[in-house]
Design a protein around this motif. Sequence first.
Motif, short mmCIF file in Angstrom:
data_model
loop_
_atom_site.label_atom_id
_atom_site.label_comp_id
_atom_site.label_asym_id
_atom_site.label_seq_id
_atom_site.Cartn_x
_atom_site.Cartn_y
_atom_site.Cartn_z
N SER A 181 0.66 -1.22 0.11
CA SER A 181 0.24 0.09 0.01
C SER A 181 0.81 1.10 -0.04
O SER A 181 0.24 2.47 -0.09
N ALA A 182 2.25 1.11 0.37
CA ALA A 182 3.20 2.37 0.46
C ALA A 182 3.63 2.48 -1.11
O ALA A 182 4.16 3.55 -1.30
N LEU A 183 3.41 1.63 -2.10
CA LEU A 183 3.95 1.68 -3.44
C LEU A 183 3.16 3.16 -4.14
O LEU A 183 2.02 3.56 -3.50
N PRO A 184 3.75 3.71 -5.04
CA PRO A 184 3.21 4.94 -5.87
C PRO A 184 1.73 4.64 -6.42
O PRO A 184 1.50 3.41 -6.70
N ASN A 185 1.11 5.56 -6.45
CA ASN A 185 -0.48 5.43 -6.85
C ASN A 185 -0.61 4.79 -8.23
O ASN A 185 -1.51 3.96 -8.67
N ASP A 186 0.30 5.21 -9.37
CA ASP A 186 0.46 4.59 -10.51
C ASP A 186 0.62 3.23 -10.69
O ASP A 186 0.01 2.39 -11.41
N VAL A 187 1.57 2.44 -9.86
CA VAL A 187 1.67 1.26 -9.75
C VAL A 187 0.65 0.70 -9.12
O VAL A 187 0.04 -0.58 -9.58
N LEU A 188 -0.06 0.79 -8.00
CA LEU A 188 -1.10 0.56 -7.36
C LEU A 188 -2.39 0.34 -8.56
O LEU A 188 -3.12 -0.68 -8.38
N LEU A 189 -2.64 1.51 -9.10
CA LEU A 189 -3.55 1.27 -10.32
C LEU A 189 -3.36 0.36 -11.55
O LEU A 189 -4.36 -0.52 -11.81
N ARG A 190 -2.12 -0.13 -11.76
CA ARG A 190 -1.84 -1.14 -12.55
C ARG A 190 -2.09 -2.27 -11.82
O ARG A 190 -2.49 -3.53 -12.72
N ILE A 191 -1.84 -2.55 -10.72
CA ILE A 191 -2.19 -3.90 -10.14
C ILE A 191 -3.85 -3.84 -10.15
O ILE A 191 -4.18 -5.15 -10.45
N LEU A 192 -4.36 -3.08 -9.81
CA LEU A 192 -5.94 -3.14 -9.89
C LEU A 192 -6.29 -3.73 -11.45
O LEU A 192 -7.41 -4.32 -11.67
N LEU A 193 -5.73 -2.91 -12.28
CA LEU A 193 -6.25 -3.13 -13.74
C LEU A 193 -5.83 -4.50 -14.13
O LEU A 193 -6.53 -5.15 -14.72
N CYS A 194 -4.74 -4.90 -13.63
CA CYS A 194 -4.59 -6.53 -13.88
C CYS A 194 -5.24 -7.42 -13.12
O CYS A 194 -5.47 -8.66 -13.62
N LEU A 195 -5.92 -7.19 -12.38
CA LEU A 195 -7.00 -8.17 -11.76
C LEU A 195 -8.03 -8.35 -12.76
O LEU A 195 -8.57 -9.33 -12.68
N GLY A 196 -8.53 -7.56 -13.67
CA GLY A 196 -9.34 -7.87 -14.82
C GLY A 196 -10.81 -7.84 -14.13
O GLY A 196 -11.76 -8.35 -14.76
N ASP A 197 -11.15 -7.49 -13.02
CA ASP A 197 -12.68 -7.67 -12.32
C ASP A 197 -12.68 -6.48 -11.38
O ASP A 197 -12.15 -6.51 -10.33
N ALA A 198 -13.82 -5.82 -11.70
CA ALA A 198 -14.17 -4.65 -10.60
C ALA A 198 -14.50 -4.94 -9.34
O ALA A 198 -14.26 -4.25 -8.49
N ALA A 199 -15.26 -6.27 -9.34
CA ALA A 199 -15.55 -6.57 -7.97
C ALA A 199 -14.33 -6.97 -7.14
O ALA A 199 -14.35 -6.58 -6.01
N ALA A 200 -13.56 -7.76 -7.78
CA ALA A 200 -12.14 -8.13 -6.93
C ALA A 200 -11.33 -6.87 -6.75
O ALA A 200 -10.90 -6.71 -5.66
N ALA A 201 -11.42 -5.92 -7.69
CA ALA A 201 -10.64 -4.51 -7.25
C ALA A 201 -11.39 -3.76 -6.05
O ALA A 201 -10.79 -3.30 -5.10
N GLY A 202 -12.68 -3.96 -6.19
CA GLY A 202 -13.53 -3.47 -4.92
C GLY A 202 -13.17 -4.12 -3.46
O GLY A 202 -13.00 -3.44 -2.47
#
Length: 404
Positions: A181-202
């Motif tokens: 959670s301490a990583l930069p926001n752009d990296v965290l957003l890439r992680i969420l995109l890689c999940l490929g599922d909005a519910a999982a991101a939630g």
Amino acid sequence: MEANIEQWFLTSVYGPQPDIDKVEFLDDLRSIKNRLDGPWMIAGDFNLILHASDKNNVNINRRNMGRFRRFVDEMHLKDAFLHGRRYTWSNERDNPTMEKLDRVLVTVDWELNFPFCYLQALSSDISDHCPFLLATNASFHPRNTWGASLSPSPSLPKPSLRGGELSAKLFEDDAGVDRLSALPNDVLLRILLCLGDAAAAGRTSVLAGRWRRLRALLPELRFPFSPDPGVIESALKAHEAALSCLDVVTEDAAPESVAAWLPLAARRLSGSLTFTNRVPEKKNANEGGEKRGAFDLPFLENATTVSLDLGCLGVAVPPAGVFARLTELSLSNVHLRGPCALGDAVSSRRCPCLEKFTVSDILGVSNLTIRSDSLRHMELAYMRPCAACRSSPSSRRRSSTSPC
């Protein structure tokens, strides 16, 4: 600008005015792309428009617009969403002509490295063009940082993304610490995109409140299968950023549930919409349409591609409005309702940029007449009933029709 890449390339442009020079200008950019090996951005005044909606009148050179669009497609470029202004140039007369001549185009790998880029239009008293401010770090927001200095992010272990998983070295003396959670926001957003599922991101909100804020800023939302349509509605209500992609899959959805979330999506959408409503095999998608109900298709002003496979749900096409950016439309297992004729909805008057139109297993079409200057490819299959099917595009290049 922060990203986990060693370098990326920027080409600043000022496009020529004469039409004959515009062809050479685009060819020059093609040759530049062929010499580069890495993420690429092109920014500046192209002196070209990409869509009919980029100009406030109908005096449009469609040949040049088509050339520019083909260049963008061939180079696999994406048009960065511009916040704060629709047009970037004006001749500043009493009845002004306004156009979006300035833009930022990026390659897919550039976007992946900067998934939270924010392009803001500014004002100027010294030029008839508006300047841009581009922020690539999610921690920087133009609306609350005027005059502020940007401090570098703290030193963090360099992450690596492989197959959608993040690998970060944890030191022996701080095992169990939430360094993710301490990583930069752009990296965290890439992680969420890689999940490929909005519910999982939630569900990542259980990690920290910061994740909850970030998921509302994703440029893409995908619901591979959502048994509860309320999840889609809640996610779209909480979303704050423009959506370049929305992909939803449901099973035997009721029209009321679709009508609850689709208008919310229309307000955010600035790219592609794909909606698939699966019907159980025991049901015949072409039967019972009258009993299944219908919903009103909202006005998708900024959508570029729309694909609807509704499982024979009923849908009413908006009777008014221009789908100015729509280039591809696919309808499958749809029961058309309402007074608006499908042919009128997809003609040049309302879809001035439509190039590909596909229809399969559609009910409620008795007459299909399309008048289009932009249509290049059309496929019609299993339309019933269909007393007459006619098309009269002046420049359509390819069409195929299966029995009605």
